[in-house]
Design an enzyme around this catalytic site. Structure first.
Site, PDB file in Angstrom:
ATOM      1  N   PRO A  11      68.164 -79.897  24.371  1.00 40.76           N
ATOM      2  CA  PRO A  11      68.862 -81.020  23.752  1.00 40.76           C
ATOM      3  C   PRO A  11      68.011 -81.904  22.851  1.00 40.76           C
ATOM      4  O   PRO A  11      66.844 -82.157  23.146  1.00 40.76           O
ATOM      5  CB  PRO A  11      69.381 -81.826  24.948  1.00 40.76           C
ATOM      6  N   TYR A  24      57.515 -87.473  17.909  1.00 40.82           N
ATOM      7  CA  TYR A  24      57.756 -86.058  17.591  1.00 40.82           C
ATOM      8  C   TYR A  24      57.405 -85.674  16.155  1.00 40.82           C
ATOM      9  O   TYR A  24      57.540 -84.509  15.778  1.00 40.82           O
ATOM     10  CB  TYR A  24      59.238 -85.719  17.871  1.00 40.82           C
ATOM     11  N   ASN A  75      61.576 -74.505  24.823  1.00 44.03           N
ATOM     12  CA  ASN A  75      61.408 -75.945  24.956  1.00 44.03           C
ATOM     13  C   ASN A  75      62.683 -76.489  25.602  1.00 44.03           C
ATOM     14  O   ASN A  75      63.694 -76.684  24.918  1.00 44.03           O
ATOM     15  CB  ASN A  75      61.164 -76.620  23.599  1.00 44.03           C
ATOM     16  N   ALA A  78      64.579 -82.476  27.608  1.00 43.38           N
ATOM     17  CA  ALA A  78      64.737 -83.324  28.806  1.00 43.38           C
ATOM     18  C   ALA A  78      65.187 -82.531  30.036  1.00 43.38           C
ATOM     19  O   ALA A  78      64.876 -82.907  31.170  1.00 43.38           O
ATOM     20  CB  ALA A  78      65.725 -84.446  28.506  1.00 43.38           C
ATOM     21  N   HIS A  81      62.830 -81.634  32.850  1.00 45.94           N
ATOM     22  CA  HIS A  81      62.428 -82.588  33.891  1.00 45.94           C
ATOM     23  C   HIS A  81      63.479 -82.699  34.984  1.00 45.94           C
ATOM     24  O   HIS A  81      63.218 -83.253  36.045  1.00 45.94           O
ATOM     25  CB  HIS A  81      62.224 -83.988  33.286  1.00 45.94           C
ATOM     26  N   ASP A  88      66.093 -72.052  38.013  1.00 42.75           N
ATOM     27  CA  ASP A  88      66.547 -70.859  38.734  1.00 42.75           C
ATOM     28  C   ASP A  88      66.794 -69.713  37.772  1.00 42.75           C
ATOM     29  O   ASP A  88      66.500 -68.551  38.082  1.00 42.75           O
ATOM     30  CB  ASP A  88      67.826 -71.167  39.523  1.00 42.75           C
ATOM     31  N   GLU A  99      56.724 -71.972  28.305  1.00 39.75           N
ATOM     32  CA  GLU A  99      57.329 -73.296  28.110  1.00 39.75           C
ATOM     33  C   GLU A  99      56.510 -74.070  27.083  1.00 39.75           C
ATOM     34  O   GLU A  99      55.281 -74.017  27.104  1.00 39.75           O
ATOM     35  CB  GLU A  99      57.310 -74.048  29.451  1.00 39.75           C
ATOM     36  N   HIS A 101      56.323 -77.960  24.934  1.00 42.47           N
ATOM     37  CA  HIS A 101      56.782 -79.309  24.601  1.00 42.47           C
ATOM     38  C   HIS A 101      55.931 -79.809  23.452  1.00 42.47           C
ATOM     39  O   HIS A 101      54.705 -79.612  23.460  1.00 42.47           O
ATOM     40  CB  HIS A 101      56.633 -80.268  25.792  1.00 42.47           C
ATOM     41  N   ARG A 112      58.702 -87.993  32.937  1.00 41.14           N
ATOM     42  CA  ARG A 112      58.469 -86.781  32.136  1.00 41.14           C
ATOM     43  C   ARG A 112      57.313 -85.935  32.664  1.00 41.14           C
ATOM     44  O   ARG A 112      57.030 -84.865  32.149  1.00 41.14           O
ATOM     45  CB  ARG A 112      58.161 -87.151  30.682  1.00 41.14           C
TER      46      ARG A 112
HETATM   47  C1  DQA Z   1      60.064 -82.686  24.706  1.00 41.92           C
HETATM   48  C2  DQA Z   1      59.611 -83.682  25.782  1.00 41.92           C
HETATM   49  C3  DQA Z   1      60.777 -84.134  26.651  1.00 41.92           C
HETATM   50  O1  DQA Z   1      60.323 -85.089  27.596  1.00 41.92           O
HETATM   51  C4  DQA Z   1      61.866 -84.782  25.807  1.00 41.92           C
HETATM   52  O2  DQA Z   1      62.976 -85.090  26.605  1.00 41.92           O
HETATM   53  C5  DQA Z   1      62.257 -83.946  24.646  1.00 41.92           C
HETATM   54  C6  DQA Z   1      61.220 -83.247  23.888  1.00 41.92           C
HETATM   55  C7  DQA Z   1      58.924 -82.333  23.749  1.00 41.92           C
HETATM   56  O3  DQA Z   1      59.044 -81.328  23.056  1.00 41.92           O
HETATM   57  O4  DQA Z   1      57.923 -83.061  23.683  1.00 41.92           O
HETATM   58  O5  DQA Z   1      63.423 -83.921  24.242  1.00 41.92           O
HETATM   59  O6  DQA Z   1      60.482 -81.489  25.346  1.00 41.92           O
END
Ligand code: DQA
Length: 150
Positions: A11, A24, A75, A78, A81, A88, A99, A101, A112
């Site tokens: 999202p 970001y 990615n 949110a 978290h 699962d 993964e 971020h 986070r």
């Molecule tokens: C994120 C970090 C998450 O905490 C946040 O909710 C995001 C982006 C990142 O790429 O840094 O939407 O996944």
């Protein structure tokens, strides 16, 4: 064989370039994606992309591509978290998941710090900005190349 990897974004990542630029950055997803496609061309890798703001749609998609691609760069945004359902799903996939971020989640707000995905993924990268996607794809390629040598 040309490996095929999927990049899956959760999202609000469709709003990169608009959302919280101080966290970001200013690059849009389209700009980041073009960089990934250049990398893929150079490395002879095929890439597919999916983004959704909906947890169930992400799960449906991950289940679908389990038999279609050689690895997933994920990615979860949110949901990483909060979502046990996504965790699962990742735990049951047959292919490697890395993964990623953009931000260094461990240095941000306490809610986070925890990732539900981290311990069921092959690796987790956080804090490298858009470059993290390239690093994640490099990792998937390393994992793929290893399995081909067996
Ligand atoms: C994120 C970090 C998450 O905490 C946040 O909710 C995001 C982006 C990142 O790429 O840094 O939407 O996944």
């Amino acid at each position: 064989m040309t490996p095929k990897f999927a990049v899956v974004n959760g999202p609000n990542l469709n709003w990169l370039g608009k959302r919280e630029k101080a966290v970001y950055g200013t690059e849009t997803w389209q700009e980041i994606w073009e960089g990934l496609l250049e990398w893929a061309k150079e490395k002879r890798v095929t890439l597919a992309f999916f983004q959704s703001n909906h947890e169930g749609d992400l799960i449906d998609h991950l289940q679908k591509i389990d038999t279609e691609v050689d690895g997933i760069l994920f990615n979860p945004a949110a949901y990483g978290h909060t979502s046990i359902a996504l965790r699962d799903c990742v735990a049951s996939l047959d292919i490697a998941v890395v993964e990623v971020h953009l931000s260094k989640i461990q240095k941000r707000e306490p809610f986070r710090h925890h990732s539900t995905i981290a311990d069921v993924a092959e690796a987790s990268l956080a804090g490298f900005g858009p470059k993290g996607y390239i690093l994640g794809l490099e990792l998937l390629k390393t994992i793929y190349d290893r399995t081909q040598q067996r």
